[in-house]
Design an enzyme around this catalytic site. Sequence first.
Site, short mmCIF file in Angstrom:
data_model
loop_
_atom_site.label_atom_id
_atom_site.label_comp_id
_atom_site.label_asym_id
_atom_site.label_seq_id
_atom_site.Cartn_x
_atom_site.Cartn_y
_atom_site.Cartn_z
N SER A 1 0.80 -1.23 0.00
CA SER A 1 0.00 0.00 0.00
C SER A 1 0.84 1.28 0.00
O SER A 1 0.48 2.23 -0.70
CB SER A 1 -0.96 0.02 1.19
OG SER A 1 -1.92 -0.98 1.07
N THR B 1 -4.23 -3.49 8.77
CA THR B 1 -3.99 -4.81 8.20
C THR B 1 -3.76 -5.84 9.31
O THR B 1 -3.92 -5.53 10.50
CB THR B 1 -2.89 -4.76 7.13
OG1 THR B 1 -2.82 -6.03 6.46
CG2 THR B 1 -1.54 -4.41 7.69
N LYS C 1 -7.38 -5.89 12.41
CA LYS C 1 -8.67 -5.43 11.88
C LYS C 1 -9.78 -5.52 12.92
O LYS C 1 -10.65 -4.65 12.98
CB LYS C 1 -9.03 -6.24 10.62
CG LYS C 1 -8.06 -5.98 9.48
CD LYS C 1 -8.42 -6.74 8.20
CE LYS C 1 -7.30 -6.54 7.17
NZ LYS C 1 -7.66 -6.95 5.82
N ASN D 1 -10.85 -2.19 7.88
CA ASN D 1 -9.54 -2.13 7.24
C ASN D 1 -9.17 -0.70 6.88
O ASN D 1 -8.10 -0.46 6.32
CB ASN D 1 -9.43 -3.07 6.03
CG ASN D 1 -10.08 -2.53 4.79
OD1 ASN D 1 -11.07 -1.80 4.87
ND2 ASN D 1 -9.54 -2.89 3.63
N GLY E 1 -10.98 -19.32 4.53
CA GLY E 1 -10.48 -18.35 5.52
C GLY E 1 -11.61 -17.42 5.92
O GLY E 1 -12.13 -16.68 5.09
N ALA E 2 -12.01 -17.47 7.19
CA ALA E 2 -13.15 -16.69 7.67
C ALA E 2 -12.69 -15.58 8.61
O ALA E 2 -13.42 -15.14 9.49
CB ALA E 2 -14.16 -17.60 8.36
N GLY F 1 -10.64 -11.59 8.95
CA GLY F 1 -11.04 -10.24 8.55
C GLY F 1 -11.26 -10.11 7.06
O GLY F 1 -12.33 -9.69 6.61
#
Lengths: 281, 281
Positions: free
Chosen positions: B21, B67, B71, B92, B132-133, B135
Amino acid sequence: MLKGSTQLVAIVGTPIAQVKSPENFNAWFEREQQDLAMIAMDVRAPDLGHCIALMRGWNNLRGCVVTVPYKQAFAAQIDGLSARSAALRAVNVVRREPDGRLVGDMVDGFGFLNAARQHRFRAAGRQALVVGAGGVGGAIAHALCEAGIARLALMDTDAARQDSLAALLAQAFPAVELLRGCASLADFDLVVNATPVGMGGTGELPLPRELLDSLRSDALAADVVTSPPVTPFLELARARGCRIQTGAEMARAQLEFLGGFIGVMPPVDPAAVLAAELPAG
Amino acid sequence: MLKGSTQLVAIVGTPIAQVKSPENFNAWFEREQQDLAMIAMDVRAPDLGHCIALMRGWNNLRGCVVTVPYKQAFAAQIDGLSARSAALRAVNVVRREPDGRLVGDMVDGFGFLNAARQHRFRAAGRQALVVGAGGVGGAIAHALCEAGIARLALMDTDAARQDSLAALLAQAFPAVELLRGCASLADFDLVVNATPVGMGGTGELPLPRELLDSLRSDALAADVVTSPPVTPFLELARARGCRIQTGAEMARAQLEFLGGFIGVMPPVDPAAVLAAELPAG
């Protein structure tokens, strides 16, 4: 260009937009191709404790430069102080150790001495006046004493602050003749404005006009204010024929001490600055 | 070049060196000649509370991107949440209001949808698996439901986390058929890895090899991992003939949502993204 991997150095104060350190540091980091950057942080006073606490846990922060009005508050809250910053109860630079401990030093005075030497001023045996007994004034006065000044006058509109600095220096440097206030500038080889007076184009002078009329034309006049670059005090001194030293010169001259202490520039030994001040042998 | 006047945006997490980012944001700020910069902050978990508290009093901070692994912690501690971040209990992105209040949103899902549209994937009426559950997985699953996915399978090695996300989505989106786990990939138009598995060149796969053997060649395979750019999962999918979507594509595609929410880029309306997903009329 800042990246995820960039290590940071901060400069903390309020207000902050006027500081020149980020440009000085970042130009150096860029020239040396270091993945380092200095950021300016404008922190509200009630949240300074959170800022200091966060810095212990901020893994990619290498340290910070501390500016007005937080030099005393940092000194009171961090984990270790150099002898001179402990004596002055103020820091202007903080290093974050790998374990998160924050240790501080006060190198404003060394920047000042290095800049003054460029103007052919050496402290040993000379006489000086420092106007302003706050963080930067205390640091400059302390460094002048360390460098062997013979006679030092202190002046502050806050009498308690003036007396407290004088008492501290009298104890640490018994050989220096300390004066509180002065009636004339005729004796002084160096006159320093270490107050914010003159900042921001107000046109104000840090000393009464009649006192400034006694400023010697062979004296060095120095200011810590960086904006405007040449303050009304320095303009008046220049008109009298004095050598002048700007706040920006002092800021640039202390870059290596700040960066050296934090560990993002080559190490420098402040003792070597003092050694250069003293007469050989 | 960072100056004293530069306004800051942070990205906060640990570790942080791998995030892309700052390069995306700083290239944009530079191109637009904005006196803005994004810094990466690697903050130790015990000091996150100080970080959030400091942000309220950090006058030249405009906001932050949040990140892994913070989160959820940010969502629990800041002062205001969008409806979707309140439902997901995760943010986020955080904006600092002029009075210091911190408000958050979760736009990972919109970045995902925008990137997926570039690969000719539209959610309405399709079937997807999100592995994947956490954030980012929750945000992608939520956005797929908002965009009208017909059937959504969730899979997480942490059964409680998987069930809790499924229950949340079942309540908010009764029209979506929700599955917990799956025995084959043969039905899925989209398979997303929203776990860190594959990060850092470990060579690991987020699903058992025998399950991956049922991946359809006309499916879109997407990963949230940004390093390596093409993960082992994406390599395998590419070898089967699938279209693939990298974590970097998703990161770039959500730049405008992050910057728009913080207020350092033109505002964008996430609802417009959803409208683009749905069939006309």
